[in-house]
Scaffold this active site. Structure first.
Site, PDB file in Angstrom:
ATOM      1  CG  ASP A 127      -1.914   1.157   1.204  1.00 55.34           C
ATOM      2  OD1 ASP A 127      -2.091   1.776   0.139  1.00 55.34           O
ATOM      3  OD2 ASP A 127      -2.511   1.430   2.247  1.00 55.34           O
ATOM      4  CG  ASP A 338      -3.919   5.272  -2.790  1.00 59.23           C
ATOM      5  OD1 ASP A 338      -2.941   4.878  -2.134  1.00 59.23           O
ATOM      6  OD2 ASP A 338      -5.094   4.943  -2.525  1.00 59.23           O
TER       7      ASP A 338
END
Length: 456
Positions: A127, A338
């Site tokens: 992540d 992201d």
């Protein structure tokens, strides 16, 4: 542009981290600047496989996978926005009792790794919107189910619990507190509560992690959270590997200044991607590569920002003000890239212009599918055809123009409905992983640039 429709799925689960005060018997400390950290000796590098969290779940229909993806993506986008807004509030507040969260939570792609000596194999979420590395640990008083045995530090000869004076504990001061055992030794505990009431708590430690597709690159003294109480929606793999710009993320701890990933198209439940760090990062470029500056936000240093200079739809550049994607002085605004957010979200004024241009550039009728898909703009497709003309989309950056493949910004919601894979936000924007699929993405934190190389 005639484009053959393809079906694909995507998904992500997101959560926003909120700081809670430590128990009254804990010892609190000051809050260091997370932008400064003594990195470890640089690791040569490695590459490893990435797999989508829904890969292999053939019991889900394509529409069910789409619904899961949109729901997760909407939640994550809202929580990222909350992180940014609260970071701005803290910066302008004189109250020392208000603390900014540091992470929106877990992402959507699993990476392979091994923990301990002897090494035991696990999968964990990769992540770019998080920093902390953590896994579930025995003895686990409250843990979610995982496909592999929970890591037991007593079975590893390279495990070491960290004290409150350790660098990792200092770097995570907003989420840690000190505890003392019966022998008077202090240890560093952590406690996270996320926006959807998920949580992970335990203690900080360091351990040998082994990386690479064949798990052949051991790296000693990786600082991580040993989670003994974990619950809620954090239930993919055995934990999380933070790839953000903070001091405790994996790139920072390895001392590498480059990492790359390739996210495959979402039209298959079996496709895999790759993640590379250091010398394992893929720096391949083509004539289509766009290299643009990365931007730092000192108030929320975890996130990576980019700054588009414009957007074109169907060959016409939209009249989006130059300030739309710029970061404001209080840390709000801007565009985050992201790995864990599915859709791409634009500030409201930019999204409205894109939506209007999409509608005016196609002969398809719009249809209201928001209740079933969670998407704002959908079109009715003609029957008995697999090819339809759809508007092109180009993102303009300092450094070049990126033409997006149509399957990156249109989602087949059903056999007869296709939807724009975008949504609006109040002020900020997020460049999501659908826009990044079938694209080699390279983060260079030495030159502080991002390279995007589409696979076409």
């Amino acid at each position: 542009m005639a484009t053959k429709l393809i079906s694909f799925f995507l998904g992500l689960t997101i959560i926003t981290c909120i700081f809670l005060p430590p128990p009254t018997n804990g010892t609190s400390r000051g809050f260091p600047d997370l932008r400064h950290h003594n990195k470890k000796t640089q690791t040569t590098g490695f590459s490893t496989e990435l797999k989508h969290v829904d890969s292999g779940k053939n019991y889900l229909t394509k529409f069910e996978r789409l619904q899961r993806a949109i729901e997760r993506g909407n939640r994550r986008a809202k929580r990222i926005e909350a992180v940014i807004l609260q970071g701005s509030t803290v910066a302008s507040s004189s109250s020392q009792g208000v603390q900014a969260p540091v992470s929106p939570g877990e992402g959507v792609y699993l990476m392979n790794l091994s923990i301990g000596t002897p090494p035991l194999q696990y999968q964990a979420i990769m992540d770019t919107g998080s920093d902390l590395i953590w896994t579930q640990c025995e003895p686990c008083t409250q843990c979610f189910n995982q496909s592999t045995p929970i890591y037991d530090p007593q079975g590893s000869s390279s495990f070491s619990q960290l004290s409150c004076s350790s660098q990792l504990c200092q770097d995570l001061a907003q989420q840690t507190y000190c505890s003392t055992n019966s022998n008077g030794t202090t240890f560093c505990d952590y406690f996270y509560v996320y926006g959807d009431s998920s949580k992970t708590s335990g203690y900080l430690a360091d351990e040998t992690f082994t990386f690479g597709s064949d798990r052949s690159v051991p790296v000693p003294n990786i600082g991580f959270g040993c989670g003994t109480q974990n619950q809620g929606s954090i239930q993919h793999g055995a934990g999380l590997v933070g790839m953000g710009n903070g001091p405790v993320s994996l790139p920072s701890q390895l001392g590498v200044n480059q990492f790359s990933y390739y996210l495959p198209g979402m039209d298959s439940t079996t496709q895999t991607g790759t993640l590379g760090l250091g010398s394992g990062a893929n720096g391949t470029t083509t004539s289509s590569t766009v290299t643009t500056p990365l931007i730092k936000n000192s108030l929320t240093p975890t996130f990576y920002y980019i700054n588009p200079t414009g957007i074109s739809v169907a060959g016409e550049q939209l009249s989006i003000p130059a300030s739309t994607f710029a970061m404001n002085g209080n840390g709000t605004g801007g565009m985050i890239i992201d790995s864990g957010t599915t859709l791409t979200y634009l500030a409201q004024n930019a999204y409205d212009l894109v939506k209007e241009a999409m509608i005016s550039s196609t002969n398809l009728s719009t249809v209201n599918s928001s209740s079933s898909t969670g998407l704002d703009l959908c079109f009715q497709l003609p029957q008995n055809t697999s090819d339809v003309p759809l508007p092109t989309m180009v993102f303009h950056f300092q450094g070049g123009d990126l033409r997006l493949p149509t399957e990156n910004y249109f989602i087949p919601a059903s056999a007869q409905v296709i939807c724009l894979a975008m949504g609006p936000m109040a002020e900020m924007s997020i460049y999501g992983n659908l826009f990044q699929q079938n694209t080699l993405v390279l983060y260079d934190t030495e030159s502080w640039v991002l390279s995007l190389t589409p696979d076409y």
